[in-house]
Scaffold this active site. Structure first.
Site, PDB file in Angstrom:
ATOM      1  N   CYS A  58       0.956  -1.310   0.020  1.00 15.25           N
ATOM      2  CA  CYS A  58       0.129   0.055   0.021  1.00 15.25           C
ATOM      3  C   CYS A  58       0.899   1.207   0.108  1.00 15.25           C
ATOM      4  O   CYS A  58       1.975   1.171   0.228  1.00 15.25           O
ATOM      5  CB  CYS A  58      -0.806   0.103   1.225  1.00 15.25           C
ATOM      6  SG  CYS A  58      -0.223   0.380   2.784  1.00 15.25           S
ATOM      7  N   ALA A  61       2.850   1.835   3.086  1.00 15.47           N
ATOM      8  CA  ALA A  61       4.034   1.013   3.108  1.00 15.47           C
ATOM      9  C   ALA A  61       5.304   1.702   2.155  1.00 15.47           C
ATOM     10  O   ALA A  61       6.442   1.680   2.635  1.00 15.47           O
ATOM     11  CB  ALA A  61       3.816  -0.353   2.691  1.00 15.47           C
ATOM     12  N   ARG A  92      11.287  -4.670   7.115  1.00 17.19           N
ATOM     13  CA  ARG A  92      12.287  -4.541   5.854  1.00 17.19           C
ATOM     14  C   ARG A  92      13.688  -4.653   6.460  1.00 17.19           C
ATOM     15  O   ARG A  92      13.870  -4.085   7.327  1.00 17.19           O
ATOM     16  CB  ARG A  92      12.032  -3.142   5.264  1.00 17.19           C
ATOM     17  CG  ARG A  92      12.658  -3.006   3.910  1.00 17.19           C
ATOM     18  CD  ARG A  92      12.000  -1.912   3.098  1.00 17.19           C
ATOM     19  NE  ARG A  92      12.251  -1.540   1.935  1.00 17.19           N
ATOM     20  CZ  ARG A  92      12.947  -0.141   1.653  1.00 17.19           C
ATOM     21  NH1 ARG A  92      13.374   0.440   2.848  1.00 17.19           N
ATOM     22  NH2 ARG A  92      13.464  -0.122   0.615  1.00 17.19           N
ATOM     23  N   HIS A 191       5.888   6.446  -2.472  1.00 11.44           N
ATOM     24  CA  HIS A 191       7.324   6.884  -2.768  1.00 11.44           C
ATOM     25  C   HIS A 191       7.267   8.210  -3.080  1.00 11.44           C
ATOM     26  O   HIS A 191       8.120   9.113  -2.495  1.00 11.44           O
ATOM     27  CB  HIS A 191       8.072   6.055  -3.988  1.00 11.44           C
ATOM     28  CG  HIS A 191       8.125   4.656  -3.697  1.00 11.44           C
ATOM     29  ND1 HIS A 191       7.993   3.799  -4.904  1.00 11.44           N
ATOM     30  CD2 HIS A 191       8.128   3.892  -2.701  1.00 11.44           C
ATOM     31  CE1 HIS A 191       8.131   2.382  -4.324  1.00 11.44           C
ATOM     32  NE2 HIS A 191       8.262   2.706  -3.233  1.00 11.44           N
TER      33      HIS A 191
HETATM   34 FE1  CFM Z   1      13.240   0.464  -5.128  1.00 11.05          FE
HETATM   35 FE2  CFM Z   1      12.747  -1.940  -5.375  1.00 11.05          FE
HETATM   36 FE3  CFM Z   1      11.273  -0.281  -4.139  1.00 11.05          FE
HETATM   37 FE4  CFM Z   1      13.696  -0.996  -3.142  1.00 11.05          FE
HETATM   38 FE5  CFM Z   1      12.906  -2.951  -1.467  1.00 11.05          FE
HETATM   39 FE6  CFM Z   1      11.783  -3.769  -3.929  1.00 11.05          FE
HETATM   40 FE7  CFM Z   1      10.269  -2.211  -2.362  1.00 11.05          FE
HETATM   41 MO1  CFM Z   1      10.845  -4.560  -1.507  1.00 11.05          MO
HETATM   42  S1  CFM Z   1      14.799  -1.321  -5.066  1.00 11.05           S
HETATM   43  S2  CFM Z   1      12.923   0.802  -3.029  1.00 11.05           S
HETATM   44  S3  CFM Z   1      14.598  -1.706  -1.351  1.00 11.05           S
HETATM   45  S4  CFM Z   1      11.424  -0.124  -6.015  1.00 11.05           S
HETATM   46  S5  CFM Z   1      12.723  -4.878  -2.317  1.00 11.05           S
HETATM   47  S6  CFM Z   1      12.432  -3.953  -6.041  1.00 11.05           S
HETATM   48  S7  CFM Z   1       9.756  -3.893  -3.607  1.00 11.05           S
HETATM   49  S8  CFM Z   1      11.225  -2.682  -0.301  1.00 11.05           S
HETATM   50  S9  CFM Z   1       9.262  -0.310  -2.940  1.00 11.05           S
END
Ligand code: CFM
Length: 538
Positions: A58, A61, A92, A191
């Site tokens: 989500c 997260a 994480r 993000h």
């Molecule tokens: Fe970038 Fe990722 Fe992500 Fe990531 Fe991660 Fe991920 Fe993620 Mo899990 S590199 S920041 S450190 S998009 S492994 S492939 S899914 S937490 S949001």
């Protein structure tokens, strides 16, 4: 025999109702290049079909867990029912290293307003204020971040007003995030929201000049399993100063001073491209795409950074560091290749690693037969050149797009446009990310937001030697007799970044694809005779 990807696609689609099949048909793509090398278009960053089991997370997260969470001295408070805070607590494997007794580390704490029915009905701002004050009295942090969970948006609590009041009252930086879980179609929205607020409230708030010669920020590296430690060490040995990392092993002060860097090196494009672009617009700091996953990628990235600074001494040091590491890398590569060459893998993870980890498998001689992201956008698949043609739908419009202008006094273009063009033509990806698909084999399947039903069918049809995903998929995959490597948390392993990390990864995958344990296990339903109704009744 190699399965025909078009037939596989048809088979997957055949199970769906018409409308779902039509939508999925655009998200399941056979990677076949067209004239001029163009990759096919894929639909991405759209809602998951209700009822499908998705790998996605989500918005909360993506904001709290992914981007801000790894920063050790920003005190994070989850405003919401306790489950959101509790289930996002230490899940994480982002590591951090406090530098001394005075350096705070709040990562191990789980702070929440523990919203109850009463707050849902009468509002939760009062409880949030009390929580911020209590947290401040306990920890005296430099900064407090407030994260909104779904009910906060539904009942209309104004976390930003509370943050403003508390900032004034406590005299520290307090900022809130409207990162309600439902805000976007996935964590990707989180993000963007995190990037916006970091940029608005933290970046550029500390004007201390930095005297060093080669100053960079590392963007989109989150120190999972200690990756950032490996990269920090490499950069230091090369003589490159790392002002801040967004946000593995990071601190508040480093973000505040990050506009003193002369280059932003972007690892995970998906999660942090917004900060990279905004810093270029406001302060004139260019960004380049790097990849410290895989030995070749690491060497290339170090060289590109050196090329950007265009300094003979730096280049020499970088070459020395690379050659000092490569012998051990090649030795292990040679050894594992004898056992791994030609084996197949699938990668379904996140918004970046489904691409970046392909290089590690390639270095082992393994083949990627299918891959996809959970929540990436079209540019992460097809490259940023498609950005002008990406449709902005209602879900994306929901997320604020900050309008950024050059800073009146602090905008200082670090390189002229000609320099950047020249860099680009020498192979350094200035402001560019080529995406996953151009680097994938012809005929490989690319699937966005893989549904669980499809996972099971793919395992059945392709029988890959290894499947890479996350904890939600791991045991379902292993029940099919296929090893599953978690590429989010690395299971209990890592680091996998840099040269040392590459060696770790080769050894781990070699062990996993060559273990004979899977041929010894038999599921109970395969071993026993089917129970008849009579047997059940007796
Ligand atoms: Fe970038 Fe990722 Fe992500 Fe990531 Fe991660 Fe991920 Fe993620 Mo899990 S590199 S920041 S450190 S998009 S492994 S492939 S899914 S937490 S949001």
């Amino acid at each position: 025999m190699k399965p025909n990807p078009h037939k596989v696609k048809d088979e997957l689609l055949a199970a769906y109702p018409k409308k779902t099949a039509r939508k999925r048909a655009e998200q399941i793509v056979v990677n076949e290049r067209r004239a001029g090398g163009a990759v096919p278009e894929i639909k991405a960053n759209v809602r998951t079909t209700p009822g499908a089991i998705t790998q996605r997370g989500c918005t909360y997260a993506g904001c709290k867990g992914v981007v801000i969470g790894p920063t050790r001295d920003i005190l994070s408070i989850t405003h919401g029912p306790i489950g959101c805070g509790f289930y996002s607590w230490l899940t994480r494997r982002n590591q951090t290293r406090a530098e001394g007794p005075g350096d705070a580390n709040y990562i191990t704490y789980c702070l929440s307003t523990d919203m109850q029915d009463e707050q849902i009905v009468f509002g939760g701002e009062k409880k949030l204020r009390a929580a911020v004050e209590e947290a401040y009295a306990l920890f005296h942090p430099k900064a407090i971040a407030i994260f909104s969970t779904c009910p906060v948006g539904l009942i209309g609590d104004d976390v930003h007003a509370v943050a403003r009041d508390m900032k004034e009252k406590l005299g520290i930086n307090v900022f809130g995030f409207s990162c309600e879980g439902y805000k976007g179609v996935s964590q990707s929205a989180g993000h963007h929201i995190a990037n916006n607020q970091l940029f608005k409230h933290v970046v550029g708030t500390d004007e201390t000049p930095r005297p060093e010669k080669f100053k960079i920020n590392l963007l989109g590296e989150y120190n999972i399993g200690g990756d950032a430690f490996v990269i920090e060490d490499l950069l230091e040995r090369c003589g490159i100063t790392l002002i801040s990392t967004f946000s593995g092993n990071s601190t508040y002060d480093a973000f505040a001073n990050s506009h003193m860097a002369d280059l932003n090196a972007v690892m995970c494009h998906r999660s942090i491209n917004y900060v990279a672009e905004m810093m270029e617009k406001k302060f004139g700091i260019p960004w380049i795409k790097v990849n410290f996953v895989g030995a070749e990628g690491t060497a290339k990235s170090l060289r590109h950074i050196a090329r950007y600074f265009n300094d003979a001494e730096l280049s020499e040091r970088v070459e020395k560091v690379i050659s000092g590491e490569m012998t051990a890398v090649l030795e292990t590569q040679f050894e594992v290749r004898s056992r791994c060459e030609g084996k197949t893998a699938m990668l379904f993870v996140g918004g970046s690693r489904a691409h970046s980890y392909q290089t590690l498998f390639a270095e082992m001689g393994m083949q990627i037969v299918a891959a996809g992201y959970e929540f990436a956008h079209r540019d992460d698949y097809e490259g940023r050149r498609v950005l002008p043609t990406v449709k902005v739908d209602a879900d994306s419009r929901n997320i604020e797009e900050l309008e950024v202008h050059p800073d009146e006094t602090r905008y200082l273009p670090r390189r002229g446009p000609d320099d950047l063009v020249q860099l680009q033509s020498s192979g350094v990806d200035v402001r560019e990310y080529q995406g996953m698909m151009p680097e994938m084999e012809e005929g490989a399947l690319v699937i966005d937001d893989l549904y669980h039903f499809e996972t099971e069918r793919l395992l059945d049809i392709y029988k890959p030697d290894i499947f890479c995903a996350g904890i939600k998929e791991k045991y379902a995959v292993q029940k099919a007799g296929i090893p599953c490597k978690q590429l989010h948390s690395y299971d209990y392993g890592g680091p996998y970044a840099g040269f040392r990390g590459a060696i770790n990864f080769y050894k781990e995958i070699d062990r996993m694809v060559n273990t004979r344990i899977w041929s010894h296990v038999q599921a109970p339903w395969e071993a026993e005779e089917e129970l008849t109704e009579d047997a059940i009744a007796s």
